[in-house]
Design a protein around this motif. Structure first.
Motif, PDB file in Angstrom:
ATOM      1  N   SER A 120     -42.136  12.490  15.522  1.00 21.36           N
ATOM      2  CA  SER A 120     -41.485  13.803  15.603  1.00 21.36           C
ATOM      3  C   SER A 120     -40.302  13.889  14.649  1.00 21.36           C
ATOM      4  CB  SER A 120     -41.023  14.078  17.039  1.00 21.36           C
ATOM      5  OG  SER A 120     -42.124  14.164  17.915  1.00 21.36           O
ATOM      6  N   ASP A 121     -39.546  12.797  14.554  1.00 14.90           N
ATOM      7  CA  ASP A 121     -38.417  12.759  13.628  1.00 14.90           C
ATOM      8  C   ASP A 121     -38.913  12.809  12.179  1.00 14.90           C
ATOM      9  OD1 ASP A 121     -35.593  12.356  12.881  1.00 14.90           O
ATOM     10  OD2 ASP A 121     -36.266  10.375  12.234  1.00 14.90           O
ATOM     11  N   ALA A 122     -40.031  12.155  11.895  1.00 18.16           N
ATOM     12  CA  ALA A 122     -40.599  12.194  10.548  1.00 18.16           C
ATOM     13  C   ALA A 122     -41.046  13.602  10.190  1.00 18.16           C
ATOM     14  CB  ALA A 122     -41.781  11.229  10.456  1.00 18.16           C
ATOM     15  N   HIS A 123     -41.640  14.280  11.146  1.00 20.00           N
ATOM     16  CA  HIS A 123     -42.077  15.670  10.928  1.00 20.00           C
ATOM     17  C   HIS A 123     -40.883  16.568  10.623  1.00 20.00           C
ATOM     18  CE1 HIS A 123     -43.152  19.771  12.279  1.00 20.00           C
ATOM     19  NE2 HIS A 123     -44.361  19.476  11.846  1.00 20.00           N
ATOM     20  N   GLU A 124     -39.794  16.406  11.362  1.00 20.43           N
ATOM     21  CA  GLU A 124     -38.600  17.223  11.141  1.00 20.43           C
ATOM     22  C   GLU A 124     -37.960  16.895   9.795  1.00 20.43           C
ATOM     23  OE1 GLU A 124     -35.694  20.126  12.073  1.00 20.43           O
ATOM     24  OE2 GLU A 124     -37.722  19.685  12.788  1.00 20.43           O
ATOM     25  N   CYS A 125     -37.996  15.623   9.425  1.00 22.03           N
ATOM     26  CA  CYS A 125     -37.457  15.214   8.123  1.00 22.03           C
ATOM     27  C   CYS A 125     -38.234  15.872   6.990  1.00 22.03           C
ATOM     28  CB  CYS A 125     -37.509  13.692   7.999  1.00 22.03           C
ATOM     29  SG  CYS A 125     -37.031  13.053   6.376  1.00 22.03           S
ATOM     30  N   TRP A 126     -39.550  15.903   7.100  1.00 24.55           N
ATOM     31  CA  TRP A 126     -40.385  16.535   6.065  1.00 24.55           C
ATOM     32  C   TRP A 126     -40.121  18.037   6.003  1.00 24.55           C
ATOM     33  CZ3 TRP A 126     -42.930  16.338   1.842  1.00 24.55           C
ATOM     34  CH2 TRP A 126     -43.893  17.303   1.530  1.00 24.55           C
ATOM     35  N   ARG A 127     -40.017  18.672   7.173  1.00 25.53           N
ATOM     36  CA  ARG A 127     -39.820  20.124   7.198  1.00 25.53           C
ATOM     37  C   ARG A 127     -38.486  20.510   6.574  1.00 25.53           C
ATOM     38  NH1 ARG A 127     -37.274  23.908   9.825  1.00 25.53           N
ATOM     39  NH2 ARG A 127     -36.185  22.401  11.147  1.00 25.53           N
ATOM     40  N   THR A 128     -37.408  19.867   7.005  1.00 23.43           N
ATOM     41  CA  THR A 128     -36.085  20.232   6.496  1.00 23.43           C
ATOM     42  C   THR A 128     -35.902  19.823   5.038  1.00 23.43           C
ATOM     43  OG1 THR A 128     -35.174  18.166   7.391  1.00 23.43           O
ATOM     44  CG2 THR A 128     -35.042  20.136   8.787  1.00 23.43           C
ATOM     45  N   GLY A 129     -36.454  18.649   4.665  1.00 23.15           N
ATOM     46  CA  GLY A 129     -36.335  18.206   3.277  1.00 23.15           C
ATOM     47  C   GLY A 129     -37.066  19.110   2.315  1.00 23.15           C
ATOM     48  N   ARG A 130     -38.258  19.535   2.691  1.00 22.14           N
ATOM     49  CA  ARG A 130     -39.032  20.437   1.828  1.00 22.14           C
ATOM     50  C   ARG A 130     -38.362  21.800   1.722  1.00 22.14           C
ATOM     51  NH1 ARG A 130     -45.025  22.148   3.528  1.00 22.14           N
ATOM     52  NH2 ARG A 130     -43.793  22.810   5.320  1.00 22.14           N
ATOM     53  N   ASP A 131     -37.862  22.314   2.847  1.00 22.92           N
ATOM     54  CA  ASP A 131     -37.178  23.608   2.819  1.00 22.92           C
ATOM     55  C   ASP A 131     -35.940  23.559   1.930  1.00 22.92           C
ATOM     56  OD1 ASP A 131     -39.034  24.801   4.438  1.00 22.92           O
ATOM     57  OD2 ASP A 131     -37.856  24.631   6.278  1.00 22.92           O
ATOM     58  N   ALA A 132     -35.224  22.435   1.969  1.00 22.57           N
ATOM     59  CA  ALA A 132     -34.022  22.305   1.136  1.00 22.57           C
ATOM     60  C   ALA A 132     -34.387  22.329  -0.345  1.00 22.57           C
ATOM     61  CB  ALA A 132     -33.286  21.013   1.483  1.00 22.57           C
ATOM     62  N   LEU A 133     -35.475  21.679  -0.721  1.00 23.95           N
ATOM     63  CA  LEU A 133     -35.916  21.697  -2.103  1.00 23.95           C
ATOM     64  C   LEU A 133     -36.346  23.096  -2.525  1.00 23.95           C
ATOM     65  CD1 LEU A 133     -37.987  18.388  -2.371  1.00 23.95           C
ATOM     66  CD2 LEU A 133     -35.862  18.930  -3.565  1.00 23.95           C
ATOM     67  N   LEU A 134     -37.083  23.767  -1.673  1.00 19.64           N
ATOM     68  CA  LEU A 134     -37.544  25.118  -2.000  1.00 19.64           C
ATOM     69  C   LEU A 134     -36.377  26.081  -2.162  1.00 19.64           C
ATOM     70  CD1 LEU A 134     -40.625  25.398   0.390  1.00 19.64           C
ATOM     71  CD2 LEU A 134     -40.683  25.300  -2.097  1.00 19.64           C
ATOM     72  N   ALA A 135     -35.341  25.902  -1.352  1.00 21.06           N
ATOM     73  CA  ALA A 135     -34.224  26.852  -1.370  1.00 21.06           C
ATOM     74  C   ALA A 135     -33.248  26.599  -2.501  1.00 21.06           C
ATOM     75  CB  ALA A 135     -33.480  26.795  -0.027  1.00 21.06           C
ATOM     76  N   GLY A 136     -33.118  25.335  -2.953  1.00 21.95           N
ATOM     77  CA  GLY A 136     -32.029  25.057  -3.875  1.00 21.95           C
ATOM     78  C   GLY A 136     -32.362  24.354  -5.170  1.00 21.95           C
ATOM     79  N   HIS A 137     -33.603  23.895  -5.339  1.00 21.17           N
ATOM     80  CA  HIS A 137     -33.907  23.134  -6.562  1.00 21.17           C
ATOM     81  C   HIS A 137     -34.305  24.069  -7.703  1.00 21.17           C
ATOM     82  CE1 HIS A 137     -35.651  20.140  -9.249  1.00 21.17           C
ATOM     83  NE2 HIS A 137     -34.986  19.231  -8.530  1.00 21.17           N
ATOM     84  N   PRO A 138     -33.871  23.790  -8.933  1.00 21.70           N
ATOM     85  CA  PRO A 138     -34.218  24.649 -10.074  1.00 21.70           C
ATOM     86  C   PRO A 138     -35.721  24.777 -10.315  1.00 21.70           C
ATOM     87  CG  PRO A 138     -32.430  23.148 -10.661  1.00 21.70           C
ATOM     88  CD  PRO A 138     -32.926  22.716  -9.319  1.00 21.70           C
ATOM     89  N   SER A 139     -36.506  23.765  -9.923  1.00 17.93           N
ATOM     90  CA  SER A 139     -37.957  23.817 -10.136  1.00 17.93           C
ATOM     91  C   SER A 139     -38.712  24.336  -8.921  1.00 17.93           C
ATOM     92  CB  SER A 139     -38.486  22.424 -10.508  1.00 17.93           C
ATOM     93  OG  SER A 139     -38.085  22.064 -11.803  1.00 17.93           O
ATOM     94  N   SER A 140     -37.999  24.899  -7.964  1.00 24.69           N
ATOM     95  CA  SER A 140     -38.657  25.456  -6.784  1.00 24.69           C
ATOM     96  C   SER A 140     -39.629  26.563  -7.187  1.00 24.69           C
ATOM     97  CB  SER A 140     -37.614  26.022  -5.824  1.00 24.69           C
ATOM     98  OG  SER A 140     -38.243  26.781  -4.798  1.00 24.69           O
ATOM     99  N   PRO A 141     -40.846  26.575  -6.605  1.00 28.05           N
ATOM    100  CA  PRO A 141     -41.787  27.661  -6.887  1.00 28.05           C
ATOM    101  C   PRO A 141     -41.375  28.980  -6.250  1.00 28.05           C
ATOM    102  CG  PRO A 141     -42.684  26.203  -5.212  1.00 28.05           C
ATOM    103  CD  PRO A 141     -41.417  25.560  -5.704  1.00 28.05           C
ATOM    104  N   LEU A 142     -40.365  28.935  -5.385  1.00 26.73           N
ATOM    105  CA  LEU A 142     -39.896  30.155  -4.737  1.00 26.73           C
ATOM    106  C   LEU A 142     -39.153  31.021  -5.748  1.00 26.73           C
ATOM    107  CD1 LEU A 142     -39.963  31.179  -1.742  1.00 26.73           C
ATOM    108  CD2 LEU A 142     -37.592  30.422  -1.587  1.00 26.73           C
ATOM    109  N   PRO A 143     -39.480  32.321  -5.868  1.00 27.46           N
ATOM    110  CA  PRO A 143     -38.768  33.189  -6.811  1.00 27.46           C
ATOM    111  C   PRO A 143     -37.260  33.142  -6.583  1.00 27.46           C
ATOM    112  CG  PRO A 143     -40.696  34.321  -5.930  1.00 27.46           C
ATOM    113  CD  PRO A 143     -40.549  33.036  -5.150  1.00 27.46           C
ATOM    114  N   THR A 144     -36.500  33.163  -7.666  1.00 27.31           N
ATOM    115  CA  THR A 144     -35.044  33.029  -7.577  1.00 27.31           C
ATOM    116  C   THR A 144     -34.428  34.076  -6.665  1.00 27.31           C
ATOM    117  OG1 THR A 144     -35.027  32.144  -9.828  1.00 27.31           O
ATOM    118  CG2 THR A 144     -32.927  32.889  -8.935  1.00 27.31           C
ATOM    119  N   ARG A 145     -34.937  35.300  -6.730  1.00 25.34           N
ATOM    120  CA  ARG A 145     -34.349  36.389  -5.938  1.00 25.34           C
ATOM    121  C   ARG A 145     -34.541  36.191  -4.432  1.00 25.34           C
ATOM    122  NH1 ARG A 145     -39.202  38.138  -7.854  1.00 25.34           N
ATOM    123  NH2 ARG A 145     -40.665  39.047  -6.345  1.00 25.34           N
ATOM    124  N   ARG A 146     -35.506  35.344  -4.041  1.00 17.57           N
ATOM    125  CA  ARG A 146     -35.772  35.135  -2.622  1.00 17.57           C
ATOM    126  C   ARG A 146     -35.056  33.926  -2.045  1.00 17.57           C
ATOM    127  NH1 ARG A 146     -42.008  35.036  -1.480  1.00 17.57           N
ATOM    128  NH2 ARG A 146     -41.135  34.604   0.578  1.00 17.57           N
TER     129      ARG A 146
END
Length: 215
Positions: A31-57
Motif C-alpha cells: 500500500s505504501d509502494a502504491h502511494e509512493c508511485w501515485r504521489t511521485g508520478r503526480d509530482a512529475l506531471l505537475a512540475g517537470h519541464p518534460s511533463s506531457p501535461l499541457p503547461t496551462r493545466r
C-alpha cells in the motif's frame, strides 16, 4: 546538448529512481509502494519541464484518478527474457466505417481539429502546397493513428471484475464508433489467447461496454 534533451534525460532518470523506490517499498508494504508511485508520478506531471501535461493545466493539476491499492491485485512476477521475439498484427476497423476526407479517400476517425489550428491532411501532417503525399507521409499518418488509438484505449476508464476463474476487464466505449470497433476486435484477439494473470490462476478476458449500458 539542448535543454529539451537534458530535461528528457532527467525525466527518464527520475522515473527510474521512482520505480526503484516503489520496488523497495513494495517489499515492506504494497500500500505504501502504491502511494509512493501515485504521489511521485503526480509530482512529475505537475512540475517537470518534460511533463506531457499541457503547461496551462499544470497549476490546477491535483493528480490523476487512481484506484486505491487492492491487496488482492498485488502480485510479484518474474520477467522471462529468454524468449524468441515475435511480431503481431493488430486488427483495425473496416474501411467501410471510415469517413471520407476532402480528397475522396477513406481514412480512420481522428480527433476534431481545434478552432484556429491550421489545416492538416491526416493527423499531424501539415498541408504543404504543391506537395504530393508519398508513402513516407502515409506511414507517418498510420503510425500516428495507431499510437493515438492505443493511447485512448489505455486511458479509457474500465471496470475490473473477478469471478468464475476470470479477471474481466471491461472498457468504456471510445470516442468514435470506428475506434470502439477497432478496440473491440483487439479485445477479442487478446481474450482468445487465454492468458493467465501473472501469479494467479485467473484467465484474462477483455470486452467493451455497449453505449446503452452507460445511459
Amino acid at each position: 546538448m539542448s535543454g529539451d534533451r537534458l530535461d528528457l534525460l532527467d525525466w527518464r532518470r527520475r522515473l527510474v529512481d521512482l520505480c526503484a523506490e516503489v520496488r523497495e517499498r513494495y517489499r515492506r508494504d504494497p500500500s505504501d509502494a502504491h502511494e509512493c508511485w501515485r504521489t511521485g508520478r503526480d509530482a512529475l506531471l505537475a512540475g517537470h519541464p518534460s511533463s506531457p501535461l499541457p503547461t496551462r493545466r499544470r497549476p490546477s493539476f491535483t493528480g490523476l484518478p487512481v484506484a486505491p491499492c487492492d491487496p488482492q491485485l498485488v502480485f510479484a512476477a518474474r520477467v522471462d527474457t529468454d524468449v524468441t521475439p515475435s511480431a503481431s498484427r493488430w486488427p483495425r476497423a473496416p474501411a467501410a466505417s471510415w469517413p471520407t476526407n476532402a480528397s475522396g479517400r477513406r481514412s480512420p476517425d481522428r480527433p476534431a481539429r481545434a478552432a484556429g489550428a491550421r489545416q492538416v491532411r491526416g493527423p499531424g501532417l501539415p498541408a504543404v502546397p504543391g506537395r504530393h503525399r508519398g508513402p513516407h507521409d502515409l506511414r507517418l499518418r498510420a503510425g500516428y493513428e495507431a499510437r493515438s488509438l492505443l493511447h485512448e484505449a489505455f486511458t479509457t476508464p474500465a471496470d475490473l471484475h473477478i469471478g468464475n476463474g476470470q479477471l474481466r476487464v471491461t472498457l468504456n466505449p471510445l470516442s468514435t464508433p470506428a475506434r470502439t470497433h477497432a478496440v473491440a476486435s483487439l479485445c477479442d484477439e487478446l481474450t482468445s489467447t487465454h492468458a493467465v494473470y501473472s501469479g494467479t490462476d485467473l484467465t484474462l478476458t477483455y470486452n467493451i461496454k455497449n453505449p446503452s449500458d452507460l445511459a
